[in-house]
Motif scaffolding. Structure first.
Motif, PDB file in Angstrom:
ATOM      1  N   PRO A   1       0.805  -1.231   0.000  1.00  0.00           N
ATOM      2  CA  PRO A   1       0.000   0.000   0.000  1.00  0.00           C
ATOM      3  C   PRO A   1       0.834   1.276   0.000  1.00  0.00           C
ATOM      4  O   PRO A   1       0.372   2.320  -0.481  1.00  0.00           O
ATOM      5  CB  PRO A   1      -0.821  -0.129   1.295  1.00  0.00           C
ATOM      6  N   ASP A   2       2.066   1.221   0.523  1.00  0.00           N
ATOM      7  CA  ASP A   2       2.914   2.414   0.543  1.00  0.00           C
ATOM      8  C   ASP A   2       3.656   2.632  -0.768  1.00  0.00           C
ATOM      9  O   ASP A   2       4.469   3.554  -0.893  1.00  0.00           O
ATOM     10  CB  ASP A   2       3.906   2.344   1.708  1.00  0.00           C
ATOM     11  N   GLY A   3       3.399   1.782  -1.772  1.00  0.00           N
ATOM     12  CA  GLY A   3       4.024   1.932  -3.076  1.00  0.00           C
ATOM     13  C   GLY A   3       5.276   1.111  -3.288  1.00  0.00           C
ATOM     14  O   GLY A   3       5.808   1.065  -4.402  1.00  0.00           O
ATOM     15  N   ALA A   4       5.775   0.469  -2.236  1.00  0.00           N
ATOM     16  CA  ALA A   4       6.939  -0.398  -2.407  1.00  0.00           C
ATOM     17  C   ALA A   4       6.583  -1.555  -3.334  1.00  0.00           C
ATOM     18  O   ALA A   4       5.471  -2.087  -3.283  1.00  0.00           O
ATOM     19  CB  ALA A   4       7.417  -0.928  -1.057  1.00  0.00           C
ATOM     20  N   MET A   5       7.539  -1.933  -4.185  1.00  0.00           N
ATOM     21  CA  MET A   5       7.328  -3.042  -5.113  1.00  0.00           C
ATOM     22  C   MET A   5       8.200  -4.219  -4.684  1.00  0.00           C
ATOM     23  O   MET A   5       9.427  -4.107  -4.642  1.00  0.00           O
ATOM     24  CB  MET A   5       7.677  -2.635  -6.544  1.00  0.00           C
ATOM     25  N   LEU A   6       7.554  -5.322  -4.336  1.00  0.00           N
ATOM     26  CA  LEU A   6       8.283  -6.542  -4.035  1.00  0.00           C
ATOM     27  C   LEU A   6       8.344  -7.393  -5.294  1.00  0.00           C
ATOM     28  O   LEU A   6       7.363  -7.469  -6.042  1.00  0.00           O
ATOM     29  CB  LEU A   6       7.626  -7.302  -2.888  1.00  0.00           C
ATOM     30  N   PHE A   7       9.475  -8.023  -5.549  1.00  0.00           N
ATOM     31  CA  PHE A   7       9.623  -8.813  -6.762  1.00  0.00           C
ATOM     32  C   PHE A   7      10.527 -10.008  -6.490  1.00  0.00           C
ATOM     33  O   PHE A   7      11.373  -9.986  -5.593  1.00  0.00           O
ATOM     34  CB  PHE A   7      10.175  -7.973  -7.917  1.00  0.00           C
ATOM     35  N   THR A   8      10.302 -11.071  -7.253  1.00  0.00           N
ATOM     36  CA  THR A   8      11.119 -12.274  -7.128  1.00  0.00           C
ATOM     37  C   THR A   8      12.010 -12.432  -8.354  1.00  0.00           C
ATOM     38  O   THR A   8      11.631 -12.061  -9.464  1.00  0.00           O
ATOM     39  CB  THR A   8      10.259 -13.539  -6.961  1.00  0.00           C
ATOM     40  N   GLU A   9      13.185 -12.986  -8.124  1.00  0.00           N
ATOM     41  CA  GLU A   9      14.080 -13.453  -9.175  1.00  0.00           C
ATOM     42  C   GLU A   9      14.294 -14.940  -8.943  1.00  0.00           C
ATOM     43  O   GLU A   9      14.591 -15.360  -7.820  1.00  0.00           O
ATOM     44  CB  GLU A   9      15.397 -12.698  -9.140  1.00  0.00           C
ATOM     45  N   LYS A  10      14.143 -15.719  -9.991  1.00  0.00           N
ATOM     46  CA  LYS A  10      14.025 -17.176  -9.837  1.00  0.00           C
ATOM     47  C   LYS A  10      15.169 -17.802  -9.052  1.00  0.00           C
ATOM     48  O   LYS A  10      14.939 -18.677  -8.210  1.00  0.00           O
ATOM     49  CB  LYS A  10      13.913 -17.830 -11.217  1.00  0.00           C
ATOM     50  N   CYS A  11      16.380 -17.383  -9.304  1.00  0.00           N
ATOM     51  CA  CYS A  11      17.526 -18.021  -8.659  1.00  0.00           C
ATOM     52  C   CYS A  11      18.185 -17.141  -7.603  1.00  0.00           C
ATOM     53  O   CYS A  11      19.265 -17.476  -7.098  1.00  0.00           O
ATOM     54  CB  CYS A  11      18.554 -18.440  -9.702  1.00  0.00           C
ATOM     55  N   ARG A  12      17.552 -16.027  -7.256  1.00  0.00           N
ATOM     56  CA  ARG A  12      18.138 -15.125  -6.262  1.00  0.00           C
ATOM     57  C   ARG A  12      17.260 -14.974  -5.026  1.00  0.00           C
ATOM     58  O   ARG A  12      17.743 -15.039  -3.903  1.00  0.00           O
ATOM     59  CB  ARG A  12      18.395 -13.754  -6.898  1.00  0.00           C
ATOM     60  N   GLY A  13      15.963 -14.761  -5.231  1.00  0.00           N
ATOM     61  CA  GLY A  13      15.082 -14.649  -4.088  1.00  0.00           C
ATOM     62  C   GLY A  13      14.098 -13.502  -4.203  1.00  0.00           C
ATOM     63  O   GLY A  13      13.785 -13.027  -5.299  1.00  0.00           O
ATOM     64  N   LEU A  14      13.616 -13.058  -3.059  1.00  0.00           N
ATOM     65  CA  LEU A  14      12.630 -11.986  -2.941  1.00  0.00           C
ATOM     66  C   LEU A  14      13.336 -10.686  -2.594  1.00  0.00           C
ATOM     67  O   LEU A  14      14.118 -10.626  -1.645  1.00  0.00           O
ATOM     68  CB  LEU A  14      11.621 -12.329  -1.844  1.00  0.00           C
ATOM     69  N   SER A  15      13.022  -9.623  -3.360  1.00  0.00           N
ATOM     70  CA  SER A  15      13.601  -8.298  -3.110  1.00  0.00           C
ATOM     71  C   SER A  15      12.498  -7.259  -3.044  1.00  0.00           C
ATOM     72  O   SER A  15      11.330  -7.529  -3.355  1.00  0.00           O
ATOM     73  CB  SER A  15      14.598  -7.921  -4.215  1.00  0.00           C
ATOM     74  N   VAL A  16      12.899  -6.044  -2.659  1.00  0.00           N
ATOM     75  CA  VAL A  16      11.963  -4.926  -2.611  1.00  0.00           C
ATOM     76  C   VAL A  16      12.615  -3.714  -3.249  1.00  0.00           C
ATOM     77  O   VAL A  16      13.830  -3.512  -3.143  1.00  0.00           O
ATOM     78  CB  VAL A  16      11.536  -4.609  -1.160  1.00  0.00           C
ATOM     79  N   ARG A  17      11.815  -2.928  -3.934  1.00  0.00           N
ATOM     80  CA  ARG A  17      12.213  -1.593  -4.390  1.00  0.00           C
ATOM     81  C   ARG A  17      11.290  -0.604  -3.699  1.00  0.00           C
ATOM     82  O   ARG A  17      10.087  -0.573  -3.957  1.00  0.00           O
ATOM     83  CB  ARG A  17      12.082  -1.462  -5.907  1.00  0.00           C
ATOM     84  N   THR A  18      11.830   0.192  -2.799  1.00  0.00           N
ATOM     85  CA  THR A  18      11.020   1.125  -2.024  1.00  0.00           C
ATOM     86  C   THR A  18      10.737   2.379  -2.850  1.00  0.00           C
ATOM     87  O   THR A  18      11.306   2.589  -3.926  1.00  0.00           O
ATOM     88  CB  THR A  18      11.720   1.498  -0.711  1.00  0.00           C
ATOM     89  N   GLN A  19       9.882   3.223  -2.314  1.00  0.00           N
ATOM     90  CA  GLN A  19       9.463   4.416  -3.038  1.00  0.00           C
ATOM     91  C   GLN A  19      10.631   5.335  -3.374  1.00  0.00           C
ATOM     92  O   GLN A  19      10.600   6.053  -4.374  1.00  0.00           O
ATOM     93  CB  GLN A  19       8.428   5.194  -2.219  1.00  0.00           C
ATOM     94  N   ASP A  20      11.692   5.340  -2.546  1.00  0.00           N
ATOM     95  CA  ASP A  20      12.835   6.203  -2.829  1.00  0.00           C
ATOM     96  C   ASP A  20      13.847   5.562  -3.763  1.00  0.00           C
ATOM     97  O   ASP A  20      14.923   6.116  -4.010  1.00  0.00           O
ATOM     98  CB  ASP A  20      13.521   6.635  -1.524  1.00  0.00           C
ATOM     99  N   GLY A  21      13.522   4.375  -4.302  1.00  0.00           N
ATOM    100  CA  GLY A  21      14.399   3.719  -5.256  1.00  0.00           C
ATOM    101  C   GLY A  21      15.382   2.753  -4.661  1.00  0.00           C
ATOM    102  O   GLY A  21      16.140   2.095  -5.396  1.00  0.00           O
ATOM    103  N   THR A  22      15.400   2.595  -3.350  1.00  0.00           N
ATOM    104  CA  THR A  22      16.301   1.640  -2.710  1.00  0.00           C
ATOM    105  C   THR A  22      15.879   0.215  -3.054  1.00  0.00           C
ATOM    106  O   THR A  22      14.689  -0.104  -2.995  1.00  0.00           O
ATOM    107  CB  THR A  22      16.289   1.816  -1.184  1.00  0.00           C
ATOM    108  N   VAL A  23      16.847  -0.629  -3.416  1.00  0.00           N
ATOM    109  CA  VAL A  23      16.581  -2.030  -3.721  1.00  0.00           C
ATOM    110  C   VAL A  23      17.310  -2.885  -2.695  1.00  0.00           C
ATOM    111  O   VAL A  23      18.505  -2.693  -2.440  1.00  0.00           O
ATOM    112  CB  VAL A  23      17.045  -2.390  -5.145  1.00  0.00           C
ATOM    113  N   ARG A  24      16.577  -3.837  -2.110  1.00  0.00           N
ATOM    114  CA  ARG A  24      17.153  -4.656  -1.041  1.00  0.00           C
ATOM    115  C   ARG A  24      16.709  -6.098  -1.206  1.00  0.00           C
ATOM    116  O   ARG A  24      15.515  -6.361  -1.436  1.00  0.00           O
ATOM    117  CB  ARG A  24      16.720  -4.109   0.318  1.00  0.00           C
ATOM    118  N   LEU A  25      17.645  -7.043  -1.100  1.00  0.00           N
ATOM    119  CA  LEU A  25      17.323  -8.472  -1.126  1.00  0.00           C
ATOM    120  C   LEU A  25      16.792  -8.868   0.255  1.00  0.00           C
ATOM    121  O   LEU A  25      17.481  -8.739   1.261  1.00  0.00           O
ATOM    122  CB  LEU A  25      18.572  -9.285  -1.474  1.00  0.00           C
TER     123      LEU A  25
END
Length: 409
Positions: A58-82
């Motif tokens: 709801p806060d706009g963060a985008m969670l996404f999966t990569e098949k061989c890496r795992g679950l990550s997030v891209r927050t509203q400020d552009g930070t990407v974290r595994l």
């Protein structure tokens, strides 16, 4: 290791915006108006490794999966974290692995995410010596920095263990998970593992759609046939990789790969059989006991995706891909007035077919018109998700996430 992880982070883009057209496709009738609806494409992320699915908080963060890496997030400020998966994740998963078509696949957020911070993923896991597919629930803090409280809510989804004549280990695992906004239950799609008897075997979870609550318990009203696992919502599937819920009615629709013919979209009904049975029938022999690419009939006709002769009460598909198979994968309904004439159409993505096709449904859920999104780059479409802004977000196997919006909105 830290330097390698830093180089592996995806690249973020916001500048690229390309106008494309949506038009009615092939032999279907044209729209009464807006027949050349313009859509803008923006590349949101690049440099990903086999992105598989997306979910928005709801806060706009985008969670996404990569098949061989795992679950990550891209927050509203552009930070990407595994967040969850391989070494360097906020929560490492020693049992996680990827093989063939399996790995970290679907992702979904709990309908009460703001309150409980629950995230669900569909993953390949090896605990002890057993390889399985499973659905795992995680808790993520508000800063998307801490992941805890792992609970494996469905731990017994079959995994193809080894190579056979029809493909390698890890094939046909399904993997899409979605919460219905209408009944609040979690729907899980699974595949047939190139295992002939599996789709019609009600004691096992492969070749099915499941419907469970947030703890993995069977939903009320699944109407599983007597003696079957009560978590089964529908059965007789091949490899469902898309599930979506029709606005206004809440009915679930599944999209799945065909066996060299007939990718299918099917409206689902609790307890329904979708008619896929690749097991050899009497007098028929198939390599590895899987007739999915040949015939399970003495007359040699191809094994049908929906075998109405053997299963006259099977659920009727809404649409098939003109008698061919192009790896139909995700699906989502377009919702919101900004889609104008396209609101309520079902968008389906293709892997080998490398396109997005739009289906207009009648009141009974049957397809009456089709369209395609033209002039997009020819890429394998892996995920389709509506964002909180109403735009359509697209993950492609080449490692990008796109944003598509109606230019006339």
């Amino acid at each position: 290791m830290k330097r390698r992880m830093a180089r592996a982070l995806p690249v973020l883009f916001t500048a690229l915006s390309v106008a494309v057209l949506v038009h009615c496709g092939r032999d279907q009738s044209t729209l009464a108006d807006d027949s050349d609806l313009q859509v803008n494409r923006t590349v949101v992320m690049s440099g990903l490794s086999d992105p598989w699915d997306l979910a928005f908080a709801p806060d706009g963060a985008m969670l996404f999966t990569e098949k061989c890496r795992g679950l990550s997030v891209r927050t509203q400020d552009g930070t990407v974290r595994l967040l969850f998966g391989t070494a360097g994740a906020a929560l490492e998963a020693e049992d996680f692995f990827c093989q063939g078509q399996s790995g970290m696949l679907g992702v979904a957020l709990d309908p009460a995410f703001d309150e409980n911070r629950h995230v669900y993923v569909y993953m390949a896991s090896t605990i002890g010596k057993a390889k399985t597919n499973r659905v795992v629930r995680l808790t993520v803090d508000k800063g998307y920095a801490v992941v805890a409280d792992r609970k494996d809510i469905v731990a017994d989804i079959p995994f193809k263990q080894s190579f056979n004549r029809w493909g390698g280990a890890g094939a046909h695992s399904g993997g899409r998970i979605r919460f219905s906004p209408f009944d609040g239950y979690l729907y899980i799609t699974t595949g047939d593992n190139h295992n002939g008897p599996l789709p019609q075997d009600l004691s096992r979870l492969g070749g099915k759609t499941l419907r469970v609550d947030g703890d993995g318990r069977a939903a009320t009203g699944n109407h599983t046939p007597p003696g079957g696992d009560p978590r089964i919502f529908t059965y007789g599937h091949r490899n469902v990789q898309g599930i979506a819920f029709r606005p206004g009615t809440g009915q679930a629709f599944a999209s799945e790969h065909g066996p060299g013919h007939d990718d299918e979209v099917t409206p689902l009904t609790a307890g329904g059989n979708c008619g896929w049975d690749p097991a050899p029938t009497k007098g028929v022999s198939c390599l590895s006991d899987y007739c999915g690419y040949t015939s399970n009939k003495p007359d040699g006709t191809p094994t049908p995706m929906t075998d109405l002769a053997r299963f006259p009460d099977a659920l009727n598909p809404s649409w098939n891909n003109r008698g061919v198979s192009e790896g139909m994968s995700p699906c989502v309904f377009l919702s919101g007035a900004h889609w104008k004439a396209w609101e309520g159409w079902l968008a389906v993505g293709f892997l080998r077919g490398a396109r997005i096709e739009l289906l207009k449904l009648d009141a009974d859920g049957m397809t009456i018109r089709t369209a395609i999104v033209a002039d997009l780059p020819k890429q394998r479409v892996r995920s389709l998700v509506l964002g909180p802004d109403g735009a359509l977000y697209v993950a492609i196997d080449a490692g990008e996430i796109w944003r598509l919006e109606n230019a006339a909105r």
